[in-house]
Design a protein around this motif. Structure first.
Motif, short mmCIF file in Angstrom:
data_model
loop_
_atom_site.label_atom_id
_atom_site.label_comp_id
_atom_site.label_asym_id
_atom_site.label_seq_id
_atom_site.Cartn_x
_atom_site.Cartn_y
_atom_site.Cartn_z
N ILE A 166 34.03 13.03 6.12
CA ILE A 166 33.39 13.33 7.40
C ILE A 166 31.97 12.79 7.32
O ILE A 166 31.29 12.99 6.30
N ALA A 167 31.51 12.11 8.38
CA ALA A 167 30.17 11.52 8.36
C ALA A 167 29.12 12.63 8.34
O ALA A 167 28.89 13.30 9.35
N CYS A 168 28.49 12.84 7.19
CA CYS A 168 27.56 13.96 7.03
C CYS A 168 26.84 13.81 5.68
O CYS A 168 27.49 13.54 4.68
N ASN A 169 25.51 14.01 5.67
CA ASN A 169 24.83 13.86 4.38
C ASN A 169 23.62 14.76 4.10
O ASN A 169 22.81 14.42 3.23
N PRO A 170 23.44 15.89 4.79
CA PRO A 170 22.27 16.72 4.46
C PRO A 170 22.23 17.20 2.99
O PRO A 170 21.14 17.41 2.45
N CYS A 171 23.37 17.36 2.33
CA CYS A 171 23.35 17.82 0.94
C CYS A 171 22.63 16.79 0.07
O CYS A 171 21.76 17.13 -0.75
N GLU A 172 23.00 15.51 0.26
CA GLU A 172 22.37 14.44 -0.51
C GLU A 172 20.87 14.36 -0.18
O GLU A 172 20.02 14.29 -1.08
N ALA A 173 20.57 14.43 1.11
CA ALA A 173 19.18 14.25 1.55
C ALA A 173 18.26 15.37 1.05
O ALA A 173 17.07 15.15 0.84
N CYS B 164 18.80 17.38 -1.75
CA CYS B 164 18.86 17.72 -3.17
C CYS B 164 17.60 17.25 -3.88
O CYS B 164 17.27 16.07 -3.87
N PRO B 165 16.83 18.19 -4.48
CA PRO B 165 15.55 17.81 -5.07
C PRO B 165 15.68 17.03 -6.38
O PRO B 165 14.70 16.41 -6.82
N THR B 166 16.85 17.03 -6.99
CA THR B 166 16.96 16.35 -8.29
C THR B 166 17.86 15.11 -8.22
O THR B 166 18.14 14.50 -9.25
N GLY B 167 18.32 14.75 -7.03
CA GLY B 167 19.18 13.57 -6.91
C GLY B 167 20.53 13.73 -7.56
O GLY B 167 21.16 12.76 -7.98
N ALA B 168 21.02 14.98 -7.61
CA ALA B 168 22.30 15.23 -8.27
C ALA B 168 23.49 14.94 -7.37
O ALA B 168 24.62 14.87 -7.84
N ILE B 169 23.24 14.80 -6.06
CA ILE B 169 24.34 14.57 -5.12
C ILE B 169 24.21 13.17 -4.53
O ILE B 169 23.16 12.82 -4.01
N SER B 170 25.26 12.36 -4.64
CA SER B 170 25.19 11.04 -4.01
C SER B 170 26.35 10.82 -3.05
O SER B 170 27.49 11.20 -3.32
N ILE B 171 26.00 10.24 -1.90
CA ILE B 171 26.97 9.91 -0.86
C ILE B 171 26.89 8.42 -0.55
O ILE B 171 27.91 7.75 -0.48
N GLY B 172 25.68 7.93 -0.36
CA GLY B 172 25.49 6.51 -0.08
C GLY B 172 25.35 6.24 1.40
O GLY B 172 25.41 7.16 2.22
N LEU C 214 29.00 14.78 -7.25
CA LEU C 214 28.02 15.60 -7.98
C LEU C 214 27.85 15.08 -9.40
O LEU C 214 28.83 14.83 -10.10
N ASP C 215 26.59 14.92 -9.79
CA ASP C 215 26.28 14.65 -11.19
C ASP C 215 25.84 15.98 -11.81
O ASP C 215 24.69 16.40 -11.66
N ALA C 216 26.78 16.64 -12.46
CA ALA C 216 26.53 18.02 -12.94
C ALA C 216 25.36 18.07 -13.92
O ALA C 216 24.68 19.09 -14.03
N LYS C 217 25.10 16.94 -14.61
CA LYS C 217 24.00 16.93 -15.59
C LYS C 217 22.65 17.04 -14.89
O LYS C 217 21.70 17.60 -15.42
N LYS C 218 22.57 16.45 -13.68
CA LYS C 218 21.29 16.48 -12.95
C LYS C 218 21.11 17.77 -12.14
O LYS C 218 20.01 18.06 -11.69
N CYS D 191 21.24 23.02 -1.47
CA CYS D 191 22.38 22.48 -0.73
C CYS D 191 23.23 23.59 -0.11
O CYS D 191 23.87 23.37 0.92
N VAL D 192 23.25 24.78 -0.72
CA VAL D 192 24.10 25.86 -0.22
C VAL D 192 23.71 26.22 1.21
O VAL D 192 24.56 26.42 2.07
N SER D 193 22.39 26.28 1.45
CA SER D 193 21.96 26.67 2.80
C SER D 193 21.84 25.47 3.73
O SER D 193 21.68 25.64 4.93
#
Lengths: 103, 173, 366
Positions: free
Chosen positions: B42-49, B51-59, B68-72, B79-81
């Motif tokens: 689904i076209a949506c990206n607030p989680c990536e935008a 995330c303060p540590t860059g752990a989520i990537s959508i592109g 999700l990059d669990a290490k980061k 992202c939860v809220s």
């Protein structure tokens, strides 16, 4: 549905702001309403769902589209028939009656 | 009978396993890791935008599923809220006392308070176990979503999805 | 009949109409927006959930917050709003409107029609009883007027509107007994479905309402399962102690004004029925008439806003405020945004539908 149907607090919209109250008369019975809200909303809050009754089959009708398109909510308001009550605001002292058929 | 998110609204095991936003069980630590249950494109990206540590990537193709990059991931829960689909939780496993802490988005009244015991439910809304409410971050203004942090025995880690504070739902369990 | 002159007249103050107004005004045009309702924002005010989409373009904001933002922006740009104003026809002489009980013909250089969509209905024994209503009505009552339509609901239709309205009823404190869906799968996004399943609401696929019963309003609902042949399965009936039925069975574009002026149409099922063909700048087959939003095919509000922006820019350019090059440059990001919004497993088919409309527009130019 005799008690109020008003949503006093809401997780997204917050607490309801107090509104000025007016009184309308449904078939002669006083109903308290929020100033400016549609007639059908004030009636729904009071548990009144039948707004119109069909002419031939005598079937009740209530709010259906809620935006003044379908005509299922038309009532006699201050003596005037065919008022779409879902989109007509209440006024203090307004008299509303169930409309039967073409009235 | 078909199962899975498209037919029942409940993801099946395979769908959860294949979601690139869901961390491997052994990568979830005590500090908490995002669990992104975003299974469809689904076209949506607030989680990536957000995330303060860059752990989520959508592109750039934002209908891609979040990876999700669990290490980061530091388990901060931003992202939860922010997720419009309320699809993200943060799971922390405190192995020393055999409990799991789950931060979940919640947009119903009544909101619980810290110290309350609430019913933890699974993805079908069924009662799983009692959970202890550790903390509630109420929504600020309208935009965000409240985040409720609960603690429960670790055996229910992947079973618990949310909580139930509705009086009329208490008979579901 | 009295005549009024305006530069750009926009019909509909929903997400598409206001977006068009903002962009046209930014380009230097004098803009007037007419709407039959008394509020600015259209259906956005009913939408209290967070929107999907791109984070730099309203995603994560709730519908009513977007409405407030757009209204403020339009007013700051000097856009004129005519509320409680019905546009009843578009003629060679101009747009016929009724305003304050008076008739006018509005002579506008360009007209953008952003009239939106209309909800579909379904029928079953008892479907005319008070307490059976469309999703839009239930949302208006709950989220705008803050009066619950009932206490125990059954929702018909599991598209995004059905799933969202079920969620909103839970948020307002009502009980949702079931969502029924006649198809074998859920129509809307999985994340919306998961929210209500987690709240304990069953979604019954291959199921219809057999009847709603009650003397003067809904007092109960009976559902029945359908077999592979589409026939009701005897003995599969289920009773629900519901007082309200909410219908969310799709929408169709509200196209009368465009038929009336002679726009070319095409039937595209994915978009909700007959839709006007248009070019990439939202210009219809009738010169000077633009269309934007659900009237061009029922989609998400985020798509309506992008289409509105494009129509507003193009109409302002056609009035001579900006050059054709500037028009293309300003529209580019919105055209790109449409391509992104119309991708993914639920919305991908819409980009093909859009391409079809553009192709048919080209063919009609010859």
């Amino acid at each position: 549905m005799s008690q109020s149907m008003r949503i006093t607090d809401h997780p997204i919209l917050g607490a309801d702001e107090p509104k000025k109250k007016v009184t309308i008369y449904y078939e002669g019975t006083p109903i308290e309403a929020n100033e400016g809200e549609p007639i059908a909303i004030a009636l729904a809050n009071a548990g009144i769902r039948t707004l119109y009754v069909t002419e031939k089959m005598n079937k009740p009708r209530g709010i259906f589209c809620g935006q003044g398109r379908c005509g299922s909510c038309r009532m006699i308001v201050d003596g005037v028939p065919d008022v779409k009550t879902c989109s007509t605001p209440v006024k203090d002292g307004m008299r509303v009656q169930v409309q039967h058929g073409l009235a | 009978m078909h199962d899975g998110i498209l037919y029942t609204g409940v993801p099946n095991r395979q769908e959860l396993k294949n979601a690139p936003g869901i961390p491997a069980a052994d990568s979830i630590g005590a500090g908490g890791t995002a669990f992104i249950e975003c299974l469809q494109t689904i076209a949506c990206n607030p989680c990536e935008a957000n995330c303060p540590t860059g752990a989520i990537s959508i592109g750039a193709q934002i209908s891609n599923r979040p990876v999700l990059d669990a290490k980061k991931c530091v388990g901060c829960g931003t992202c939860v809220s922010k997720c419009p689909g309320l699809a993200i939780t943060v799971i922390a496993r405190k192995r020393d006392d055999a409990t799991t802490v789950l931060s979940l988005p919640y947009e119903y009244f009544p909101l619980p308070s810290a110290g309350d015991t609430v019913a933890a439910v699974d993805r079908e809304g069924r009662f799983v176990c009692d959970a202890n409410v550790l903390n509630v971050k109420p929504m600020s203004a309208h935009q965000s979503t409240s985040v409720v942090k609960i603690e429960f025995p670790e055996e229910y880690t992947f079973k618990v999805k949310s909580i139930n504070t509705f009086h009329w739902r208490s008979n579901n369990g | 009949m009295k005549e009024l002159e305006r530069e750009i007249l926009i019909i509909g103050a929903g997400p598409a109409g206001i977006s068009a107004a903002i962009e046209a005004a930014k380009a230097g045009a004098k803009v007037t927006v007419a709407d039959e309702h008394d509020t600015i924002g259209g259906q956005l005010y009913k939408q209290i959930h967070k929107f999907f989409g791109a984070a730099d373009n309203h995603a994560g904001m709730r519908g009513f917050e977007i409405a407030r933002k757009l209204e403020q922006e339009a007013k700051e740009l000097g856009v004129e709003f005519w509320l409680n104003t019905v546009a009843y026809g578009i003629f060679k002489e101009g747009v016929g409107i009724v305003r304050d009980g008076d008739n006018f013909i509005v002579k506008a250089k360009k007209v953008i029609v952003a009239a939106g969509g209309i909800e579909n209905t379904t029928a079953f024994p008892g479907s005319t009883l008070p307490g059976v209503m469309l999703a839009g009505a239930a949302q208006t009552m709950t989220n705008i007027h803050r009066v619950l339509p009932g206490k125990r609901m059954v929702v018909v239709g599991s598209g995004n509107v059905g799933l969202i309205v079920a969620y909103q009823m839970l948020q307002a404190g009502a009980e949702v007994l079931a969502v029924v869906e006649r198809d074998d799968h859920i129509g809307g996004y999985g994340v919306h479905a998961e929210k209500i399943r987690t709240a304990g609401v069953p979604i019954l696929t291959d199921t219809i309402i057999k009847c709603a019963s009650g003397k003067t309003s809904v007092e109960g609902v009976t559902t029945v399962k359908l077999g592979a042949d589409g026939a009701e399965i005897a003995g599969s009936e289920q009773e629900f102690n519901a007082d309200t039925v909410i219908m969310a069975v799709g929408m169709a574009p509200l196209t009368e004004l465009l038929w009336n002026i002679g726009c070319r149409f095409e039937f595209i099922g994915e978009l909700g029925g007959y839709v006007p063909v248009h070019n990439e700048f939202m210009q219809t087959s009738v010169d000077g008439i633009y269309a934007a939003g659900d009237i061009t095919g029922v989609e998400e509000a985020s798509v309506a806003m992008e289409e509105g922006c494009i129509a507003g820019i193009a109409a302002a350019s056609a009035c001579g405020h900006i050059s054709a090059e500037e028009c293309s440059a300003r529209c580019a990001s919105h055209i790109d945004a449409l391509a992104v919004l119309e991708s993914g497993e639920y919305d991908g088919e819409r980009s093909a539908a859009r391409a079809k409309k553009l192709e048919l527009y080209k063919a009609s130019e010859k």
